[in-house]
Design a protein around this motif. Structure first.
Motif, PDB file in Angstrom:
ATOM      1  N   ALA A  37       0.006  11.662  30.352  1.00  7.20           N
ATOM      2  CA  ALA A  37       0.238  13.080  29.915  1.00  7.20           C
ATOM      3  C   ALA A  37       1.536  13.683  29.936  1.00  7.20           C
ATOM      4  O   ALA A  37       1.714  14.500  30.745  1.00  7.20           O
ATOM      5  CB  ALA A  37      -1.018  13.859  30.419  1.00  7.20           C
ATOM      6  N   GLY A  95       4.283  18.343  43.084  1.00  3.93           N
ATOM      7  CA  GLY A  95       3.105  18.284  41.956  1.00  3.93           C
ATOM      8  C   GLY A  95       1.910  18.495  42.576  1.00  3.93           C
ATOM      9  O   GLY A  95       1.375  18.656  43.771  1.00  3.93           O
ATOM     10  N   LEU A  96       0.692  18.192  41.510  1.00  2.35           N
ATOM     11  CA  LEU A  96      -0.546  18.714  41.972  1.00  2.35           C
ATOM     12  C   LEU A  96      -1.334  17.363  42.327  1.00  2.35           C
ATOM     13  O   LEU A  96      -2.408  17.709  42.905  1.00  2.35           O
ATOM     14  CB  LEU A  96      -1.353  19.253  40.694  1.00  2.35           C
ATOM     15  CG  LEU A  96      -0.765  20.750  40.504  1.00  2.35           C
ATOM     16  CD1 LEU A  96      -1.531  21.454  39.444  1.00  2.35           C
ATOM     17  CD2 LEU A  96      -0.555  21.489  41.758  1.00  2.35           C
ATOM     18  N   VAL A  97      -0.861  16.044  42.174  1.00  2.00           N
ATOM     19  CA  VAL A  97      -1.626  14.964  42.787  1.00  2.00           C
ATOM     20  C   VAL A  97      -1.421  15.044  44.058  1.00  2.00           C
ATOM     21  O   VAL A  97      -2.259  14.931  44.831  1.00  2.00           O
ATOM     22  CB  VAL A  97      -1.016  13.567  42.116  1.00  2.00           C
ATOM     23  CG1 VAL A  97      -1.804  12.422  42.886  1.00  2.00           C
ATOM     24  CG2 VAL A  97      -1.484  13.388  40.609  1.00  2.00           C
ATOM     25  N   TYR A 121     -10.045  13.363  35.109  1.00  2.00           N
ATOM     26  CA  TYR A 121      -8.790  12.979  35.597  1.00  2.00           C
ATOM     27  C   TYR A 121      -8.689  11.756  36.551  1.00  2.00           C
ATOM     28  O   TYR A 121      -9.000  12.316  37.509  1.00  2.00           O
ATOM     29  CB  TYR A 121      -7.812  14.027  35.863  1.00  2.00           C
ATOM     30  CG  TYR A 121      -6.549  13.795  36.121  1.00  2.00           C
ATOM     31  CD1 TYR A 121      -5.443  12.867  35.445  1.00  2.00           C
ATOM     32  CD2 TYR A 121      -5.744  14.383  37.651  1.00  2.00           C
ATOM     33  CE1 TYR A 121      -4.125  12.496  35.844  1.00  2.00           C
ATOM     34  CE2 TYR A 121      -4.470  13.920  37.851  1.00  2.00           C
ATOM     35  CZ  TYR A 121      -3.771  13.144  36.833  1.00  2.00           C
ATOM     36  OH  TYR A 121      -2.491  12.782  37.330  1.00  2.00           O
ATOM     37  N   PHE A 124      -7.597  11.965  40.694  1.00  2.00           N
ATOM     38  CA  PHE A 124      -8.523  12.704  41.760  1.00  2.00           C
ATOM     39  C   PHE A 124      -9.165  11.331  42.559  1.00  2.00           C
ATOM     40  O   PHE A 124      -9.159  11.495  43.637  1.00  2.00           O
ATOM     41  CB  PHE A 124      -9.454  13.378  40.887  1.00  2.00           C
ATOM     42  CG  PHE A 124      -9.013  14.582  40.381  1.00  2.00           C
ATOM     43  CD1 PHE A 124      -7.860  15.535  40.823  1.00  2.00           C
ATOM     44  CD2 PHE A 124      -9.670  15.247  39.297  1.00  2.00           C
ATOM     45  CE1 PHE A 124      -7.343  16.570  40.194  1.00  2.00           C
ATOM     46  CE2 PHE A 124      -9.347  16.572  38.576  1.00  2.00           C
ATOM     47  CZ  PHE A 124      -7.902  17.025  39.113  1.00  2.00           C
ATOM     48  N   CYS A 168     -11.677  20.458  37.153  1.00  2.00           N
ATOM     49  CA  CYS A 168     -10.733  20.461  36.466  1.00  2.00           C
ATOM     50  C   CYS A 168     -10.854  21.427  35.275  1.00  2.00           C
ATOM     51  O   CYS A 168     -11.799  21.203  34.351  1.00  2.00           O
ATOM     52  CB  CYS A 168     -10.633  19.018  35.977  1.00  2.00           C
ATOM     53  SG  CYS A 168      -9.050  18.559  35.129  1.00  2.00           S
ATOM     54  N   ASN A 172      -9.637  17.818  31.577  1.00  2.00           N
ATOM     55  CA  ASN A 172      -9.306  16.664  30.933  1.00  2.00           C
ATOM     56  C   ASN A 172     -10.122  15.332  31.591  1.00  2.00           C
ATOM     57  O   ASN A 172     -10.213  15.049  33.102  1.00  2.00           O
ATOM     58  CB  ASN A 172      -7.709  16.491  31.682  1.00  2.00           C
ATOM     59  CG  ASN A 172      -7.267  15.031  31.819  1.00  2.00           C
ATOM     60  OD1 ASN A 172      -7.460  14.354  30.863  1.00  2.00           O
ATOM     61  ND2 ASN A 172      -6.186  14.797  32.487  1.00  2.00           N
ATOM     62  N   ASP A 200      -8.111  22.826  39.709  1.00  2.00           N
ATOM     63  CA  ASP A 200      -7.029  22.419  39.245  1.00  2.00           C
ATOM     64  C   ASP A 200      -6.677  22.843  37.771  1.00  2.00           C
ATOM     65  O   ASP A 200      -7.549  22.274  36.748  1.00  2.00           O
ATOM     66  CB  ASP A 200      -7.094  20.741  39.141  1.00  2.00           C
ATOM     67  CG  ASP A 200      -5.695  20.477  38.624  1.00  2.00           C
ATOM     68  OD1 ASP A 200      -4.930  20.822  37.633  1.00  2.00           O
ATOM     69  OD2 ASP A 200      -5.419  18.880  39.094  1.00  2.00           O
ATOM     70  N   ILE A 202      -4.162  22.961  35.550  1.00  2.00           N
ATOM     71  CA  ILE A 202      -2.873  22.541  35.218  1.00  2.00           C
ATOM     72  C   ILE A 202      -2.491  22.645  33.791  1.00  2.00           C
ATOM     73  O   ILE A 202      -1.550  22.882  33.294  1.00  2.00           O
ATOM     74  CB  ILE A 202      -2.472  21.148  35.898  1.00  2.00           C
ATOM     75  CG1 ILE A 202      -0.960  20.920  35.645  1.00  2.00           C
ATOM     76  CG2 ILE A 202      -3.240  20.117  34.914  1.00  2.00           C
ATOM     77  CD1 ILE A 202      -0.341  19.586  36.350  1.00  2.00           C
ATOM     78  N   HIS A 203      -3.708  22.544  32.844  1.00  2.00           N
ATOM     79  CA  HIS A 203      -3.687  22.461  31.412  1.00  2.00           C
ATOM     80  C   HIS A 203      -3.954  24.024  30.911  1.00  2.00           C
ATOM     81  O   HIS A 203      -4.154  24.253  29.867  1.00  2.00           O
ATOM     82  CB  HIS A 203      -4.937  21.719  30.924  1.00  2.00           C
ATOM     83  CG  HIS A 203      -4.500  20.353  31.396  1.00  2.00           C
ATOM     84  ND1 HIS A 203      -3.560  19.437  30.425  1.00  2.00           N
ATOM     85  CD2 HIS A 203      -4.978  19.460  32.336  1.00  2.00           C
ATOM     86  CE1 HIS A 203      -3.495  18.291  31.079  1.00  2.00           C
ATOM     87  NE2 HIS A 203      -4.356  18.146  32.208  1.00  2.00           N
ATOM     88  N   THR A 233       4.514  22.247  34.973  1.00  2.00           N
ATOM     89  CA  THR A 233       5.029  20.596  34.489  1.00  2.00           C
ATOM     90  C   THR A 233       4.446  20.267  33.360  1.00  2.00           C
ATOM     91  O   THR A 233       4.844  19.798  32.307  1.00  2.00           O
ATOM     92  CB  THR A 233       4.588  19.671  35.684  1.00  2.00           C
ATOM     93  OG1 THR A 233       3.511  19.820  36.070  1.00  2.00           O
ATOM     94  CG2 THR A 233       5.736  19.831  36.874  1.00  2.00           C
ATOM     95  N   LYS A 234       2.907  20.478  33.081  1.00  2.00           N
ATOM     96  CA  LYS A 234       2.317  20.070  31.767  1.00  2.00           C
ATOM     97  C   LYS A 234       2.815  21.149  30.731  1.00  2.00           C
ATOM     98  O   LYS A 234       2.930  20.592  29.726  1.00  2.00           O
ATOM     99  CB  LYS A 234       0.762  20.430  31.828  1.00  2.00           C
ATOM    100  CG  LYS A 234       0.118  19.301  32.635  1.00  2.00           C
ATOM    101  CD  LYS A 234       0.035  17.783  32.083  1.00  2.00           C
ATOM    102  CE  LYS A 234       0.060  16.731  33.391  1.00  2.00           C
ATOM    103  NZ  LYS A 234       0.697  15.680  33.135  1.00  2.00           N
ATOM    104  N   HIS A 242       8.386  17.339  39.411  1.00  2.00           N
ATOM    105  CA  HIS A 242       7.326  17.146  40.506  1.00  2.00           C
ATOM    106  C   HIS A 242       7.155  18.306  41.403  1.00  2.00           C
ATOM    107  O   HIS A 242       7.326  18.460  42.650  1.00  2.00           O
ATOM    108  CB  HIS A 242       7.630  15.983  41.139  1.00  2.00           C
ATOM    109  CG  HIS A 242       6.950  14.735  40.897  1.00  2.00           C
ATOM    110  ND1 HIS A 242       5.508  14.683  40.951  1.00  2.00           N
ATOM    111  CD2 HIS A 242       7.183  13.467  40.782  1.00  2.00           C
ATOM    112  CE1 HIS A 242       5.017  13.446  40.488  1.00  2.00           C
ATOM    113  NE2 HIS A 242       5.971  12.871  40.252  1.00  2.00           N
TER     114      HIS A 242
END
Ligand SMILES: Cc1ncc(COP(=O)(O)O)c(C=O)c1O
Length: 389
Positions: A37, A95-97, A121, A124, A168, A172, A200, A202-203, A233-234, A242
């Motif tokens: 992604a 980053g989010l991971v 995703y 996770f 999420c 995703n 999360d 992020i999107h 980042t996305k 990161h």
């Protein structure tokens, strides 16, 4: 901004392009990578200018004074999402991971159950297992071709060993933009089962016309158990920086998280901070608006093309650039489908089962690439399944 420009990424240590052959056996010379992604676009000029200014100055020392960086995050969330947040609630992770892993470390213990709404995703589950916690898969229901939350089934699944839920939002894969009612349902579910809620988001900026993302922080009655995760980042295609934000409204949870950040010696890299500050700006906002229009155009071409293949259905994307395509109607085995996509169409797409329960007959296709490639991908997929026409 010219999203049609073809930019050669081969040989740039790009995960999406340079790892596609080792992983999928699809050569970057004639293959189309539609997996990882990230997007095949440059970020807005304001972000490139920020990196250039760093380069031109030429000294890359430690970053100090996060005032402007935090103000930029506050501005973006207020302006774009109607969310007012305290600057002291913001943590910056790798980053989010990493943000997810930090939440597991700060708020759960080995052996605890961590709830996921699958398919979801894949990273996770990877970090939950690596941290010695248990993945509890609560499967999303399918209704009229879209995912729906199934709280009564999930209530029955809870054993009391679960301590954290990862939402999420937007979703995703599947691209759902959850409604206020659905989000309220998640908040109630978290409270009923005494779960910390990690949202999360992020999107959240990549939302298709006609839909509106609601931050979980704007849903009532959940702030004492909520962790929000966002990133540039996305949205701006700068995943290599990161840098992610873990935002914690509750002071006690914040103190616990801060203690783990300190124990790990975590602090941000200056590139990520400069890029974030530049991105969260009016110029960045105008770029995102244009990007979303472009992605929506790609979505229409991709969906029309793959939905024309008998037995193949692309889930209507409300958000993200990740098309979630169900091949079950072809009646073929997953290996046969993968072979046709990888060897026949020479396309690398994520395999559905890695997203957990419910992903079996699916592949996920990244459509954030110049339109000419989407047109080509559709032609190749139609040709690879021509015998079904
Ligand atoms: C929902 C979700 N969270 C996190 C990530 C990755 O975040 P990061 O690159 O900040 O680790 C992705 C990437 O696809 C994602 O889809």
């Amino acid at each position: 901004m010219n999203f049609d420009e073809i930019i050669d990424r081969v040989g740039t240590h790009s995960s999406k392009w340079d790892m596609m052959e080792p992983i999928y056996g699809v050569s970057p010379q004639d293959g189309i990578p539609m997996w990882v992604a990230d997007m095949d676009f440059r970020p807005p000029q304001c972000v490139s200018d920020a990196v250039k200014a760093m380069h031109d100055h030429g000294v890359y020392g430690y970053f100090g004074d996060e005032g402007a960086y935090r103000a930029a995050i506050q501005w973006w969330m207020k302006e774009r999402h109607g969310w007012t947040l305290d600057k002291d609630a913001i943590f910056t992770t790798h980053g989010l991971v990493n943000g997810t892993a930090m939440c597991l470390d700060a708020f759960t213990r080995p052996g605890d159950g961590v709830v996921l709404m699958t398919p979801v995703y894949h990273a996770f589950a990877r970090v939950i297992k690596a941290a010695g916690r248990q993945v509890i898969e609560c499967q999303l229901a399918l209704e009229a071709g879209k995912y729906r939350m199934d709280f009564s089934a999930w209530d029955a699944q809870m054993t009391g060993n679960e301590t954290l839920l990862i939402l999420c939002s937007p979703h995703n894969p599947g691209g759902r933009v959850w409604t206020a009612d659905e989000l309220q349902g998640v908040a109630d579910f978290a409270r009923r089962h005494d779960l910390l809620l990690v949202s999360d988001e992020i999107h959240h900026d990549l939302v298709m016309p006609g839909h509106r993302h609601i931050p979980m922080a704007n849903i009532g009655g959940v702030e004492d158990r909520l962790v929000m995760m966002t990133a540039t980042t996305k949205t701006f295609n700068i995943a290599g920086s990161h840098t992610g934000n873990v935002i914690i409204p509750d002071p006690d949870l914040r103190t616990r998280f801060a203690a783990r950040m300190a124990a790990m010696g975590l602090s941000a890299n200056s590139f990520g901070l400069f890029m974030t500050e530049a991105a969260y700006s009016p110029e960045g906002a105008a770029w995102v608006d244009a990007l979303v229009q472009y992605l929506d155009g790609n979505r229409q071409i991709f969906d029309d093309g793959v939905n024309a293949i008998p037995g193949v259905t692309s889930m209507p994307l409300e958000s993200t650039y990740l098309a979630w395509v169900d091949f079950s109607g072809t009646g073929m085995a997953q290996d046969d489908i993968i072979d046709r996509v990888q060897s026949g169409a020479r396309i690398a797409a994520n395999h559905g089962p890695t997203f957990g329960k419910g992903g079996d007959s699916y592949l996920r296709f990244n459509i954030a690439t110049p339109r000419a490639r989407i047109v080509e991908a559709v032609q190749r997929l139609q040709a690879a399944f021509e015998d079904l026409q």
